[in-house]
Every structure is written in structure tokens, then in C-alpha cells.
Design a protein around this motif. Structure first.
Motif, short mmCIF file in Angstrom:
data_model
loop_
_atom_site.label_atom_id
_atom_site.label_comp_id
_atom_site.label_asym_id
_atom_site.label_seq_id
_atom_site.Cartn_x
_atom_site.Cartn_y
_atom_site.Cartn_z
N HIS A 363 -26.45 -58.30 12.61
CA HIS A 363 -25.02 -58.48 12.35
C HIS A 363 -24.71 -58.14 10.89
O HIS A 363 -23.74 -57.43 10.58
N GLU A 364 -25.59 -58.60 10.02
CA GLU A 364 -25.42 -58.32 8.59
C GLU A 364 -25.49 -56.82 8.33
O GLU A 364 -24.71 -56.28 7.52
N ALA A 365 -26.42 -56.14 8.99
CA ALA A 365 -26.58 -54.69 8.80
C ALA A 365 -25.29 -53.97 9.17
O ALA A 365 -24.84 -53.06 8.47
N LEU A 366 -24.69 -54.41 10.26
CA LEU A 366 -23.45 -53.78 10.70
C LEU A 366 -22.35 -53.99 9.67
O LEU A 366 -21.64 -53.05 9.28
N ARG A 367 -22.23 -55.22 9.18
CA ARG A 367 -21.18 -55.51 8.19
C ARG A 367 -21.44 -54.73 6.90
O ARG A 367 -20.52 -54.18 6.30
N ARG A 368 -22.69 -54.68 6.49
CA ARG A 368 -23.00 -53.96 5.25
C ARG A 368 -22.78 -52.47 5.40
O ARG A 368 -22.34 -51.79 4.47
N SER A 369 -23.09 -51.94 6.58
CA SER A 369 -22.93 -50.49 6.76
C SER A 369 -21.46 -50.10 6.69
O SER A 369 -21.12 -49.03 6.20
N ILE A 370 -20.58 -50.97 7.16
CA ILE A 370 -19.14 -50.69 7.08
C ILE A 370 -18.69 -50.65 5.62
O ILE A 370 -18.02 -49.73 5.18
N ASP A 371 -19.13 -51.66 4.86
CA ASP A 371 -18.82 -51.70 3.43
C ASP A 371 -19.41 -50.50 2.70
O ASP A 371 -18.78 -49.92 1.83
N ALA A 372 -20.63 -50.16 3.08
CA ALA A 372 -21.33 -49.04 2.41
C ALA A 372 -20.55 -47.75 2.61
O ALA A 372 -20.34 -46.98 1.67
N ASP A 373 -20.09 -47.52 3.85
CA ASP A 373 -19.31 -46.31 4.13
C ASP A 373 -17.99 -46.33 3.37
O ASP A 373 -17.57 -45.33 2.80
N ALA A 374 -17.34 -47.49 3.37
CA ALA A 374 -16.03 -47.59 2.73
C ALA A 374 -16.13 -47.29 1.24
O ALA A 374 -15.24 -46.69 0.66
N HIS A 375 -17.22 -47.70 0.62
CA HIS A 375 -17.37 -47.51 -0.83
C HIS A 375 -18.33 -46.39 -1.17
O HIS A 375 -18.63 -46.16 -2.33
N ASP A 376 -18.84 -45.72 -0.13
CA ASP A 376 -19.71 -44.57 -0.34
C ASP A 376 -20.95 -44.92 -1.18
O ASP A 376 -21.28 -44.21 -2.12
N VAL A 377 -21.58 -46.02 -0.85
CA VAL A 377 -22.83 -46.40 -1.52
C VAL A 377 -23.89 -46.66 -0.45
O VAL A 377 -23.54 -46.87 0.71
N PRO A 378 -25.17 -46.62 -0.82
CA PRO A 378 -26.21 -46.93 0.18
C PRO A 378 -26.06 -48.35 0.69
O PRO A 378 -25.65 -49.25 -0.05
N ARG A 379 -26.42 -48.54 1.95
CA ARG A 379 -26.27 -49.85 2.56
C ARG A 379 -27.07 -50.92 1.82
O ARG A 379 -26.65 -52.07 1.69
N ALA A 380 -28.25 -50.52 1.33
CA ALA A 380 -29.12 -51.49 0.66
C ALA A 380 -28.45 -52.11 -0.56
O ALA A 380 -28.80 -53.21 -0.98
N GLU A 381 -27.43 -51.41 -1.11
CA GLU A 381 -26.79 -51.92 -2.32
C GLU A 381 -25.61 -52.85 -2.03
O GLU A 381 -24.99 -53.37 -2.94
N VAL A 382 -25.31 -53.01 -0.75
CA VAL A 382 -24.16 -53.85 -0.42
C VAL A 382 -24.62 -55.28 -0.16
O VAL A 382 -25.54 -55.51 0.62
N ALA A 383 -23.99 -56.21 -0.87
CA ALA A 383 -24.30 -57.62 -0.62
C ALA A 383 -23.22 -58.20 0.28
O ALA A 383 -22.04 -57.94 0.09
N VAL A 384 -23.62 -58.92 1.29
CA VAL A 384 -22.63 -59.67 2.06
C VAL A 384 -23.07 -61.12 2.01
O VAL A 384 -24.23 -61.42 1.77
N GLU A 385 -22.13 -62.02 2.25
CA GLU A 385 -22.51 -63.42 2.35
C GLU A 385 -23.49 -63.51 3.50
O GLU A 385 -23.18 -63.12 4.62
N THR A 386 -24.67 -64.01 3.21
CA THR A 386 -25.65 -64.05 4.29
C THR A 386 -25.33 -65.17 5.26
O THR A 386 -24.86 -66.24 4.87
N VAL A 387 -25.58 -64.88 6.49
CA VAL A 387 -25.39 -65.88 7.52
C VAL A 387 -26.53 -66.88 7.37
O VAL A 387 -27.69 -66.48 7.35
#
Ligand code: ADP
Ligand code: MG
Length: 394
Positions: A363-387
Motif C-alpha cells: 500500500h505504501e509503495a502505491l502511495r509513494r509511487s503516485i507522489d514520486a510521479d507527481a514530483h518526478d523523483v525516484p520512489r525511494a526518495e518519497v517519504a509517506v507516513e508509514t502505516v
């Protein structure tokens, strides 16, 4: 490879089918044009091979303005596949496939050889189907012949207008998969028209979502699904776009958890200690080459007096996937094996274990991938509030 510059098409009755369209398709790229019926997809496509002439603007093929190219010459550079297939009923499958080489004046033998090769490529054994007539084929087989015929003269560009629209969903999915495999081999520049968002997402390197005569969004499937540009696009891709996006988002290494790891030849005492020190209920079991073998539950090691090695207590793990597999497949694999996690391995290195994917991390991967695309950065660099991990009860 194909470039539209401010292209407008107004029909004689005043209908503006295409309105100031500009986009570019790179060499070897597969772009799907998707939108509801009547939005101008077919008109766009037919302007590329000059079956329809634009009212304004220019279209360029490999840098050449197509209005300066003789239409017959132009069409030799462009394969065309349509839903109605348009096979000649009185010609055999082989003859149909060899139509273009024949028109190009190839020697008969060479044309038939090429046709047989292509029938093979689209999954039709020429020795079985070559001498049949179109009416002796199923709908799916006819579509395959249509694709083979379009590829016969090895054109750099393919135009496909709802080519799989007339077959049932099961056959359609098979044709789509075959076509993807084929495209991976032949790497044509493809414009593919469909009204089906699922098909557009599955096939396209990028997709152009059409509104009325205009492109509302032109981006990767993952971005269109994850960050629709307009309310119209959001509506068109559907309320289940999050679910659809699972199928176009690959598992990345940064999505993985690192549980305790033991080896087959470790003693049970070692395994017990490792599980206890990490407070884990299970460990992943690897073989001597660090490839995935299976897992071992904490209760198998709980008896501190137990003798022997991990090998005797390890369980095989069927729920695993290679890195890069879509998240949807990860989710399906979890459900299929009723597993709370799946192992992820590195295909390149013959199965080296990389980590595990849990539902929360998925679930986190999906949320991070959306943010990553929106900001054009690698997914690994996106932090989300962890579940928060739900602690086991009892
Ligand atoms: N020859 C034509 N004359 C007038 N209007 C046309 C003609 N062909 C298509 N249209 C109109 O142009 C619009 C776009 O059609 P088309 O490109 O076929 O859409 P799509 O392929 O997306 O369904 C529609 O409103 C259609 O009715
Ligand atoms: Mg159409």
C-alpha cells in the motif's frame, strides 16, 4: 518519429473532429489514443497515412512533412490494422499476409517466405493455417493475420485502430499479451487506438486521453492513473484507478522489508537466537547461494533444547515474485497463497533473495509511487507516513 503540429480537422459539415492537436511519438514507442466514441481517434490515425487530409497544421514522419510524400509511397512505410481486418475472403491466409510484399513487387517465393515467418511470429503455424481461407478462422485468428499482414513489408510505423475490439474479452487479453511480446521484438513506432482504458493502460508506453477532439492528458499509464490532469480524465479512467494503477507499478527494492534471515545449514540454536533478538515470528530461509528456499516459523525453533539444523524444519515458500513484477501480481500472489508476505527475488542473479513485501508495504509503495510521479523523483526518495505495524494480539 511521428509528430503532430497544431493539426485541426474540420469535416465538410462543420464537425471539428480534431482541434489543434500537437504531440510526438518517439521511435519504437507505443502510444495508445484512448477516449469515448466520436472524440476524433480514427480521424487522427487516418491523417497519418493520408486517408484523411488535415484542414490545418502539419504531420511529420521521421522529420518529413507527409503532405509532400506521395500517399502510396507513404503507406509503404506504415502498417495499418483495423478492427474489421479486411482480409480478402477469396485468398488464403498466406496470400493475404503476403499482400503488401506482392504489391511491392517482391518475388513470389520471397513474399511467401516472409508471410510464413510472420504467421509464425503471431502464433499461427503456417503449415496449419497458411492454406486456410479467412472464413475458416476464429475472430482472434483473423486479427492475428491482420497484424501479420501489416508487418509484412517491415514498416517502421504501425497504425492500429481498435484492432482487438471485435473479439471477446478472453481472446482480447491473449491478443494484447501476444502483441506486447511481438512489439518487444519488432520495436515498431505504434499508434494504437482504443476506447478501452484497460487496454490503453496495458499496452501503452504512454497514453493520450482524448476529450472532444483534444488531448486532455498525454503521459505514462501510471501517471494518468495516479495523477489525472483534469476531472474529465479522472472520470474517464474510473473510480478504480488506484486498483488499475497496481498493474502498472512495479515492485522496487525500496519497497521491501528485511526480516531475519537464516541459512539451511544454520543450527536451530542460531535460528532461535536470531528470531529472538529481532522479535520476529518467522525468518526467511536461504540456501548456500543466498537464494530463496523458504521460511521457518518461530515455534519450530522455540524449544531451546532442539537439536539439528534449519534444514529439517524449513518450509518451502511458493509465494515469491521477481523484482519489477507489478504490484497487482504481488497482491494476487498474496491472496492466492493466503500469505501475509511474499518474497522478492532478483531474476538477474538467478534468484538471489532481496527482501519481502507485506500488504502494508504494498500500500505504501502505491502511495509513494503516485507522489514520486507527481514530483518526478525516484520512489525511494518519497517519504509517506508509514502505516503502523499492527502488533499481533494474544
Ligand atoms: N467523414 C465524416 N464527415 C463528417 N463527420 C465525420 C466524418 N468522419 C467522422 N466524423 C465525425 O468526427 C468526429 C470524430 O470521429 P472519429 O474520428 O471517427 O472518432 P472516434 O474514432 O474517436 O470514434 C465524430 O463526431 C464523427 O461523427
Ligand atoms: Mg474510431
Amino acid at each position: 518519429m511521428i509528430r503532430f503540429e497544431h493539426v485541426t480537422k474540420r469535416y465538410a459539415d462543420g464537425t471539428t473532429a480534431v482541434d489543434d492537436l500537437s504531440f510526438e511519438v518517439a521511435e519504437g514507442e507505443l502510444v495508445t489514443l484512448v477516449g469515448p466514441s466520436g472524440c476524433g481517434k480514427t480521424t487522427t490515425m487516418k491523417m497519418v497515412n493520408r486517408l484523411i487530409e488535415p484542414t490545418e497544421g502539419g504531420i511529420f514522419l521521421d522529420g518529413d512533412d507527409i503532405s509532400t510524400i506521395d500517399p502510396v509511397q507513404l503507406r509503404r512505410r506504415i502498417g495499418y490494422v483495423i478492427q474489421q481486418v479486411g482480409l480478402f475472403p477469396h485468398k488464403t491466409v498466406l496470400e493475404n499476409t503476403a499482400t503488401v510484399p506482392h504489391l511491392l513487387g517482391w518475388k513470389r517465393g520471397k513474399g511467401r517466405e516472409r508471410a510464413a515467418e510472420l504467421l509464425d511470429l503471431v502464433g499461427l503455424d503456417p503449415s496449419v493455417y497458411g492454406d486456410r481461407y479467412p472464413e475458416q478462422l476464429s475472430g482472434g485468428q483473423r486479427q492475428r493475420v491482420g497484424v501479420a499482414r501489416a508487418l509484412a513489408a517491415d514498416p517502421p510505423v504501425l497504425l492500429m485502430d481498435e484492432p482487438f475490439g471485435a473479439v471477446d474479452p478472453v481472446v482480447r487479453e491473449r491478443l494484447q499479451n501476444e502483441f506486447l511480446k511481438l512489439q518487444a521484438q519488432v520495436r515498431k513506432t505504434v499508434l494504437f487506438v482504443t476506447h478501452d482504458i484497460e487496454e490503453a493502460v496495458r499496452l501503452g508506453d504512454r497514453i493520450a486521453v482524448y476529450g472532444q477532439g483534444r488531448i486532455e492528458q498525454f503521459d505514462s499509464p501510471a501517471t494518468v492513473l495516479g495523477a489525472p490532469a483534469t476531472p474529465y480524465v479522472a472520470d474517464f479512467v474510473g473510480a478504480d484507478r488506484g486498483l488499475k494503477r497496481l498493474s502498472v507499478t512495479p515492485i522496487e527494492e525500496s519497497d521491501l522489508d528485511q526480516p531475519p534471515v537464516v541459512h539451511l545449514d544454520d543450527s536451530l540454536a542460531t535460528a532461535t537466537e536470531r528470531l529472538r533478538s529481532q522479535g520476529a515470528r518467522w525468518a526467511v530461509v536461504l540456501d548456500g547461494r543466498d537464494n530463496l528456499h523458504g521460511w521457518i516459523p518461530a515455534d519450530a525453533t522455540a524449544d531451546a533444547t532442539a537439536k539439528g539444523t534449519v534444514r529439517e524444519h524449513a518450509r518451502r515458500m511458493e509465494a515469491w515474485l521477481p523484482l519489477g513484477a507489478p504490484l497487482k501480481q504481488a497482491f494476487a500472489t498474496m491472496l492466492q497463497h493466503d500469505a501475509g508476505w511474499i518474497a522478492v527475488i532478483d531474476k538477474e542473479s538467478e534468484g538471489r533473495f532481496l527482501g519481502v513485501l507485506t500488504p502494508a508495504r504494498l500500500h505504501e509503495a502505491l502511495r509513494r509511487s503516485i507522489d514520486a510521479d507527481a514530483h518526478d523523483v525516484p520512489r525511494a526518495e518519497v517519504a509517506v507516513e508509514t502505516v503502523a505495524t499492527i502488533a499481533p494480539t494474544g
